[in-house]
Design an enzyme around this catalytic site. Structure first.
Site, PDB file in Angstrom:
ATOM      1  CG  HIS A 163      -2.120  -0.858   1.104  1.00 40.57           C
ATOM      2  ND1 HIS A 163      -2.073  -2.208   1.356  1.00 40.57           N
ATOM      3  CD2 HIS A 163      -3.402  -0.584   0.765  1.00 40.57           C
ATOM      4  CE1 HIS A 163      -3.273  -2.736   1.164  1.00 40.57           C
ATOM      5  NE2 HIS A 163      -4.103  -1.771   0.802  1.00 40.57           N
ATOM      6  CE  LYS A 167      -4.060  -0.525   4.770  1.00 44.00           C
ATOM      7  NZ  LYS A 167      -5.377   0.033   5.096  1.00 44.00           N
TER       8      LYS A 167
HETATM    9  N1  LIG Z   1     -12.979  -0.859   1.861  1.00 40.45           N
HETATM   10  C1  LIG Z   1     -12.247  -0.331   0.878  1.00 40.45           C
HETATM   11  O1  LIG Z   1     -12.380  -0.688  -0.302  1.00 40.45           O
HETATM   12  C2  LIG Z   1     -11.235   0.705   1.223  1.00 40.45           C
HETATM   13  C3  LIG Z   1     -11.037   1.042   2.506  1.00 40.45           C
HETATM   14  N2  LIG Z   1     -10.134   1.991   2.850  1.00 40.45           N
HETATM   15  C4  LIG Z   1     -10.084   2.344   4.248  1.00 40.45           C
HETATM   16  O2  LIG Z   1     -10.844   3.528   4.409  1.00 40.45           O
HETATM   17  C5  LIG Z   1     -10.269   4.320   5.456  1.00 40.45           C
HETATM   18  C6  LIG Z   1      -9.946   5.705   4.912  1.00 40.45           C
HETATM   19  O3  LIG Z   1      -8.924   5.583   3.958  1.00 40.45           O
HETATM   20  P1  LIG Z   1      -8.319   6.888   3.236  1.00 40.45           P
HETATM   21  O4  LIG Z   1      -9.393   7.677   2.626  1.00 40.45           O
HETATM   22  O5  LIG Z   1      -7.212   6.397   2.395  1.00 40.45           O
HETATM   23  O6  LIG Z   1      -7.710   7.657   4.499  1.00 40.45           O
HETATM   24  P2  LIG Z   1      -7.444   9.221   4.671  1.00 40.45           P
HETATM   25  O7  LIG Z   1      -6.483   9.351   5.792  1.00 40.45           O
HETATM   26  O8  LIG Z   1      -7.116   9.837   3.368  1.00 40.45           O
HETATM   27  O9  LIG Z   1      -8.861   9.802   5.130  1.00 40.45           O
HETATM   28  C7  LIG Z   1      -9.428   9.572   6.379  1.00 40.45           C
HETATM   29  C8  LIG Z   1     -10.315  10.749   6.663  1.00 40.45           C
HETATM   30  O10 LIG Z   1     -11.062  10.504   7.841  1.00 40.45           O
HETATM   31  C9  LIG Z   1     -11.187  11.736   8.496  1.00 40.45           C
HETATM   32  N3  LIG Z   1     -11.556  11.506   9.902  1.00 40.45           N
HETATM   33  C10 LIG Z   1     -10.793  11.125  10.918  1.00 40.45           C
HETATM   34  N4  LIG Z   1     -11.532  10.991  12.014  1.00 40.45           N
HETATM   35  C11 LIG Z   1     -12.793  11.300  11.667  1.00 40.45           C
HETATM   36  C12 LIG Z   1     -14.017  11.362  12.360  1.00 40.45           C
HETATM   37  N5  LIG Z   1     -14.080  11.087  13.667  1.00 40.45           N
HETATM   38  N6  LIG Z   1     -15.144  11.695  11.685  1.00 40.45           N
HETATM   39  C13 LIG Z   1     -15.083  12.000  10.397  1.00 40.45           C
HETATM   40  N7  LIG Z   1     -13.949  11.964   9.671  1.00 40.45           N
HETATM   41  C14 LIG Z   1     -12.825  11.619  10.313  1.00 40.45           C
HETATM   42  C15 LIG Z   1      -9.840  12.399   8.339  1.00 40.45           C
HETATM   43  O11 LIG Z   1      -9.944  13.759   8.558  1.00 40.45           O
HETATM   44  P3  LIG Z   1      -8.616  14.674   8.652  1.00 40.45           P
HETATM   45  O12 LIG Z   1      -8.229  14.905   7.243  1.00 40.45           O
HETATM   46  O13 LIG Z   1      -9.122  15.887   9.335  1.00 40.45           O
HETATM   47  O14 LIG Z   1      -7.598  13.919   9.438  1.00 40.45           O
HETATM   48  C16 LIG Z   1      -9.540  12.048   6.885  1.00 40.45           C
HETATM   49  O15 LIG Z   1     -10.037  13.016   5.988  1.00 40.45           O
HETATM   50  C17 LIG Z   1      -9.068   3.511   5.957  1.00 40.45           C
HETATM   51  O16 LIG Z   1      -9.452   2.723   7.054  1.00 40.45           O
HETATM   52  C18 LIG Z   1      -8.716   2.628   4.782  1.00 40.45           C
HETATM   53  O17 LIG Z   1      -8.041   1.468   5.144  1.00 40.45           O
HETATM   54  C19 LIG Z   1      -9.395   2.646   1.908  1.00 40.45           C
HETATM   55  C20 LIG Z   1      -9.526   2.324   0.595  1.00 40.45           C
HETATM   56  C21 LIG Z   1     -10.452   1.310   0.130  1.00 40.45           C
HETATM   57  O1  LIG Z   2      -5.942   2.127   3.183  1.00 36.34           O
HETATM   58  C1  LIG Z   2      -6.116   1.759   1.990  1.00 36.34           C
HETATM   59  O2  LIG Z   2      -5.662   2.378   1.011  1.00 36.34           O
HETATM   60  C2  LIG Z   2      -6.905   0.548   1.757  1.00 36.34           C
HETATM   61  N1  LIG Z   2      -7.491  -0.001   2.767  1.00 36.34           N
HETATM   62  C3  LIG Z   2      -8.278  -1.180   2.725  1.00 36.34           C
HETATM   63  C4  LIG Z   2      -7.555  -2.293   3.463  1.00 36.34           C
HETATM   64  O3  LIG Z   2      -6.948  -2.047   4.500  1.00 36.34           O
HETATM   65  O4  LIG Z   2      -7.609  -3.440   3.002  1.00 36.34           O
HETATM   66  C5  LIG Z   2      -8.694  -1.558   1.328  1.00 36.34           C
HETATM   67  C6  LIG Z   2      -7.634  -1.334   0.288  1.00 36.34           C
HETATM   68  O5  LIG Z   2      -6.630  -2.270   0.484  1.00 36.34           O
HETATM   69  C7  LIG Z   2      -7.095   0.074   0.371  1.00 36.34           C
END
Ligand SMILES: NC(=O)C1=CN([C@@H]2O[C@H](COP(=O)(O)OP(=O)(O)OC[C@H]3O[C@@H](n4cnc5c(N)ncnc54)[C@H](OP(=O)(O)O)[C@@H]3O)[C@@H](O)[C@H]2O)C=CC1
Ligand SMILES: O=C(O)C1=N[C@H](C(=O)O)C[C@H](O)C1
Length: 279
Positions: A163, A167
């Site tokens: 990744h 992350k």
């Molecule tokens: N299921 C899937 O297919 C996927 C899952 N993921 C998962 O999704 C999650 C987010 O990933 P990603 O977008 O890359 O991460 P980022 O760090 O880019 O975004 C996370 C966001 O959450 C915000 N945040 C933190 N705490 C809170 C809260 N209490 N309420 C609302 N917003 C909050 C942060 O705000 P701030 O900017 O202010 O810190 C930030 O903007 C991770 O757990 C990742 O593993 C990611 C990709 C695909």
């Molecule tokens: O944090 C990410 O980017 C992603 N998070 C999810 C995970 O932890 O599996 C899904 C995907 O791999 C991207």
């Protein structure tokens, strides 16, 4: 609203609690009212765009870290998409369920204990649906399935997940889920975990062990989200690899989740449950 899940597609009185004069209409009736949590994150930004572009959905709230969850109520959200951080997702989803708002969750960090607590809460709100999808990419879901199918035919199985370096968690939620699916398939076939005679001189040299399966986490600039399942047998190797090159790859799955979750009360883990997959 606690014992009644928000009905879809009905949106309540014109304007709902948001005070909108004219609720948006989709091709088949009122648009479904969707809120995004973590809206300024990598995934959240893509989800905001995807929902805003969908004619049958209306983006009614985009929340960041400092916004109050009560905004979901004033916006009269019917479905919330949680793409935040492992530390906050449980609180967010519990708030949604307690207010009859369906939840589509991509955030990682859902331990067995948290899942069990959520099941108990959902039992008190039997009309509300929650999807927790470790990975929304259809190819990743299929790769997990293929790995589970192949697992019993090979002596050795290891997972490498790769990744972007921003992350916050390791191993990935996808790798945890894949390891669990593989371990279940091997247990059903009465197979032991991967054989290994190695004595490690350094902690972590063989990765982490998840349900008996070694999992290795790589964090590298330039990457997005990737996973390889290595299956080793007598004189051969099968590699099942999936690559997401952009966060946009997750959006068809997110939208499928949003369009399906209200018709699936209770807890669904994995997008597999919403896809029409052969057994
Ligand atoms: N299921 C899937 O297919 C996927 C899952 N993921 C998962 O999704 C999650 C987010 O990933 P990603 O977008 O890359 O991460 P980022 O760090 O880019 O975004 C996370 C966001 O959450 C915000 N945040 C933190 N705490 C809170 C809260 N209490 N309420 C609302 N917003 C909050 C942060 O705000 P701030 O900017 O202010 O810190 C930030 O903007 C991770 O757990 C990742 O593993 C990611 C990709 C695909
Ligand atoms: O944090 C990410 O980017 C992603 N998070 C999810 C995970 O932890 O599996 C899904 C995907 O791999 C991207």
């Amino acid at each position: 609203m606690s014992e009644h899940a928000r009905q879809i597609p009905a949106v309540g009185p014109a304007g709902g609690r948001s005070g909108r004069a004219e609720p948006r209409r989709g091709p088949a009736g009122p648009a479904v009212r969707v809120a995004v949590l973590g809206a300024r994150g990598q995934m959240g930004q893509e989800a905001v765009k995807a929902v805003a572009a969908a004619p049958d959905l209306e983006l009614v709230a985009s929340l960041g870290r400092s916004d109050a969850l009560e905004t979901l109520l004033t916006a009269d959200a019917q479905i919330v998409i949680d793409l935040t951080v492992p530390d906050s997702t449980e609180t967010n989803v519990r708030f949604a369920v307690e207010h009859g708002i369906h939840a589509v969750v991509g955030t990682t960090g859902w331990t067995d204990e948290k899942l069990q607590a959520l099941r108990s809460l959902l039992a008190e709100h039997p009309k509300t649906g929650v999807l927790i999808a470790p990975n929304f990419a259809v190819g990743s879901v299929l790769a997990g399935r293929f790995a589970a199918t192949a697992a019993k035919y090979f002596d050795s199985v290891e997972i490498i997940e790769l990744h972007h370096p921003r992350k916050v968690d390791a191993p990935s939620g996808t790798a945890l889920r894949t390891a669990q699916l593989i371990a279940a398939a091997r247990a059903e076939a009465c197979m032991p975990p991967s054989p290994d005679a190695t004595e490690t001189a350094l902690d972590g040299a063989r990765g982490a062990t998840v349900a008996g399966i070694p999992v290795h986490s790589v964090r590298l600039a330039g990457l997005t989200a990737h996973q390889e399942v290595l299956l080793g047998g007598f004189g051969e190797q099968l590699t099942i690899r999936h690559d997401s090159f952009t966060q946009a790859s997750f959006m068809p799955g997110v939208l499928l989740g949003v369009r399906t979750v209200a018709s699936r009360p209770g807890l669904t883990i994995g997008l597999d449950g919403y896809l029409d997959l052969e057994a």
